[in-house]
Design a protein around this motif. Structure first.
Motif, short mmCIF file in Angstrom:
data_model
loop_
_atom_site.label_atom_id
_atom_site.label_comp_id
_atom_site.label_asym_id
_atom_site.label_seq_id
_atom_site.Cartn_x
_atom_site.Cartn_y
_atom_site.Cartn_z
N SER A 44 11.11 7.88 -26.57
CA SER A 44 11.56 7.51 -25.51
C SER A 44 10.13 8.76 -24.10
O SER A 44 10.27 7.86 -23.31
N LEU A 45 10.44 9.57 -24.67
CA LEU A 45 9.50 10.33 -23.70
C LEU A 45 8.44 9.52 -23.80
O LEU A 45 7.16 9.95 -22.65
N ALA A 46 7.12 9.46 -24.44
CA ALA A 46 6.27 8.73 -24.25
C ALA A 46 6.23 7.62 -23.28
O ALA A 46 5.35 7.39 -22.89
N PHE A 64 0.84 12.11 -21.97
CA PHE A 64 1.46 11.07 -22.89
C PHE A 64 0.39 11.25 -24.28
O PHE A 64 1.18 11.00 -25.45
N ALA A 65 -0.45 11.34 -24.42
CA ALA A 65 -1.66 11.70 -25.52
C ALA A 65 -1.17 12.93 -26.17
O ALA A 65 -1.35 12.52 -27.82
N LEU A 66 -0.73 13.62 -26.17
CA LEU A 66 0.23 14.98 -27.08
C LEU A 66 1.46 14.14 -28.20
O LEU A 66 1.76 14.46 -28.81
N VAL A 67 2.23 14.08 -26.44
CA VAL A 67 3.44 13.22 -27.74
C VAL A 67 3.44 12.48 -28.22
O VAL A 67 4.54 12.07 -29.28
N HIS A 68 2.11 11.76 -27.96
CA HIS A 68 2.00 10.13 -28.72
C HIS A 68 1.85 10.73 -30.20
O HIS A 68 1.97 10.08 -30.68
N ILE A 69 0.53 11.18 -29.98
CA ILE A 69 -0.03 11.93 -31.33
C ILE A 69 0.87 12.88 -31.89
O ILE A 69 1.03 13.20 -33.58
N ALA A 70 1.97 13.37 -31.64
CA ALA A 70 3.63 14.57 -32.63
C ALA A 70 4.15 13.49 -32.66
O ALA A 70 4.36 13.39 -34.34
N ASN A 71 3.67 11.87 -31.85
CA ASN A 71 4.98 11.12 -32.33
C ASN A 71 4.44 11.06 -33.83
O ASN A 71 5.29 9.77 -34.61
#
Length: 82
Positions: free
Chosen positions: A31-33, A72-79
């Motif tokens: 959701s955050l991404a 967004f890139a950080l959250v996407h990588i973490a996901n």
């Protein structure tokens, strides 16, 4: 616009996005991404409509779009890792 105002606007948006992502039914990370990606698009459109300089000396919507893109890139990588 003063840098303090831009930074406070960014902080308020992050807080709101995090609050909305907490209630997302697809999970907080996804959701955050999605919300961060929409924020990138929104900030870029506002910067374009207001004709703000892309690499201007003061903080503007383009800088916010870059910051949201980095988050967004950080959250996407973490996901992807989780």
């Amino acid at each position: 616009m003063s840098p303090t105002r831009v930074l406070s606007r960014f902080a308020v948006r992050i807080a709101l996005l995090s609050a909305f992502a907490a209630f997302g039914c697809i999970g907080f990370g996804r959701s955050l991404a999605a919300l961060l990606w929409m924020s990138v698009i929104l900030c870029a459109l506002v910067g374009l409509l207001k004709r703000e300089p892309l690499l201007g000396p003061a903080l503007n919507h383009w800088d916010e779009a870059v910051a949201f893109g980095a988050l967004f890139a950080l959250v996407h990588i973490a996901n992807a890792v989780a």
